[in-house]
Design an enzyme around this catalytic site. Sequence first.
Site, mmCIF file in Angstrom:
data_model
loop_
_atom_site.group_PDB
_atom_site.id
_atom_site.type_symbol
_atom_site.label_atom_id
_atom_site.label_comp_id
_atom_site.label_asym_id
_atom_site.label_seq_id
_atom_site.Cartn_x
_atom_site.Cartn_y
_atom_site.Cartn_z
ATOM 1 N N ILE A 52 0.809 -1.228 0.000
ATOM 2 C CA ILE A 52 0.000 0.000 0.000
ATOM 3 C C ILE A 52 0.839 1.274 0.000
ATOM 4 O O ILE A 52 0.271 2.372 -0.062
ATOM 5 C CB ILE A 52 -0.968 0.055 1.199
ATOM 6 C CG1 ILE A 52 -0.192 0.015 2.519
ATOM 7 C CG2 ILE A 52 -2.010 -1.023 1.097
ATOM 8 C CD1 ILE A 52 -1.014 0.463 3.709
ATOM 9 N N TYR A 53 2.147 1.177 0.059
ATOM 10 C CA TYR A 53 2.952 2.391 0.051
ATOM 11 C C TYR A 53 2.790 3.092 -1.301
ATOM 12 O O TYR A 53 3.111 2.534 -2.354
ATOM 13 C CB TYR A 53 4.433 2.072 0.289
ATOM 14 C CG TYR A 53 4.754 1.619 1.695
ATOM 15 C CD1 TYR A 53 3.819 1.709 2.732
ATOM 16 C CD2 TYR A 53 6.006 1.091 2.005
ATOM 17 C CE1 TYR A 53 4.124 1.298 4.027
ATOM 18 C CE2 TYR A 53 6.313 0.677 3.302
ATOM 19 C CZ TYR A 53 5.360 0.776 4.297
ATOM 20 O OH TYR A 53 5.671 0.363 5.581
ATOM 21 N N ALA A 54 2.263 4.315 -1.236
ATOM 22 C CA ALA A 54 1.997 5.103 -2.451
ATOM 23 C C ALA A 54 1.171 4.301 -3.449
ATOM 24 O O ALA A 54 1.405 4.358 -4.655
ATOM 25 C CB ALA A 54 3.298 5.590 -3.082
#
Length: 318
Positions: A52-54
């Site tokens: 889910i990072y960026a």
Amino acid sequence: MEKRQLGRSGLRVSRMALGTMSWGGETDAEEAASQLVAFVDAGGTLVDTADIYAEGEGERILGSLLGDLVPRDDIVLATKAVARRTDGPFGGGASRGALLSALDGSLRRLGVDHIDLWQLHAWDENVPLAETLSALEFAVATGKARYVGVSNYAGWQLATAACGTSLVSTQVEYSLVERGVEREVVPAAVHHGIGLLPWAPLGRGVLTGKYRTGTPADSRGASASYAGYVEQHRTERAARIVEAVSTAADGLGTSPLAVALAWVRDRPGVVAPVVGARDTGQLTGSLAAEEITLPRAIKAALDDVSAIQFGYPERWPK
């Protein structure tokens, strides 16, 4: 950089991990490349990201750097799943279907055929634990993941999961200003041979001392996205700890950042603090902690000023 065993597994990792939460957001691909090279050149091996990072861009950037820039085999590649990515039936959570879908997505974005350390980002109370753990076992059995771990699990959750599968790590927030995990999580991890990977080891930036006299305009504490995140550790207690860290740093001729990082790095059960940075300059400051070993008297003073209360039936071995 010194290497350590990750829990009771045969996997050895650098005693500092590179976190990539800012990649694809505050940190662009060019700066990310500079960070990765600096980290590997310093002897670092463990690189941590999440699906889910960026919105997946963090994984895509990291994947693009493996191969030509940094050999894939020089990296212990860690990522995470569970957090919701889409509104679809398999877009998040710890069900077997959602986890295996997330794993395939991470493999595509990273451009690799396996993850070295695949981690559950959070506990999911809506899914039977046996189902969740079956996905981890399948991932290892099929070779898509070499080792598995968890993140943000309470002590009882970690101990319960450890009895159902071979976990090698747990990621938790742990620093001089956040020692709550010492009550239950750390003893559970040590008992079960699970390595601790502290996130936010610098107290969300507070332990660097940058907020001692105000809020720098270019800091996360001044940004709309991260102000609340940082504010949680801008307390009177934290201020006393920061002053003690700064005093220790002055005496040792180093930075408060290096002192705070060295303290958590050498706590019982800790394998590698996960250090994130917006730019290579910040990362270089963290890498300098590798040269620091805190004297016993300074450790004791920092332990004392940051001490937390324990109540029945909590026990912490001395």
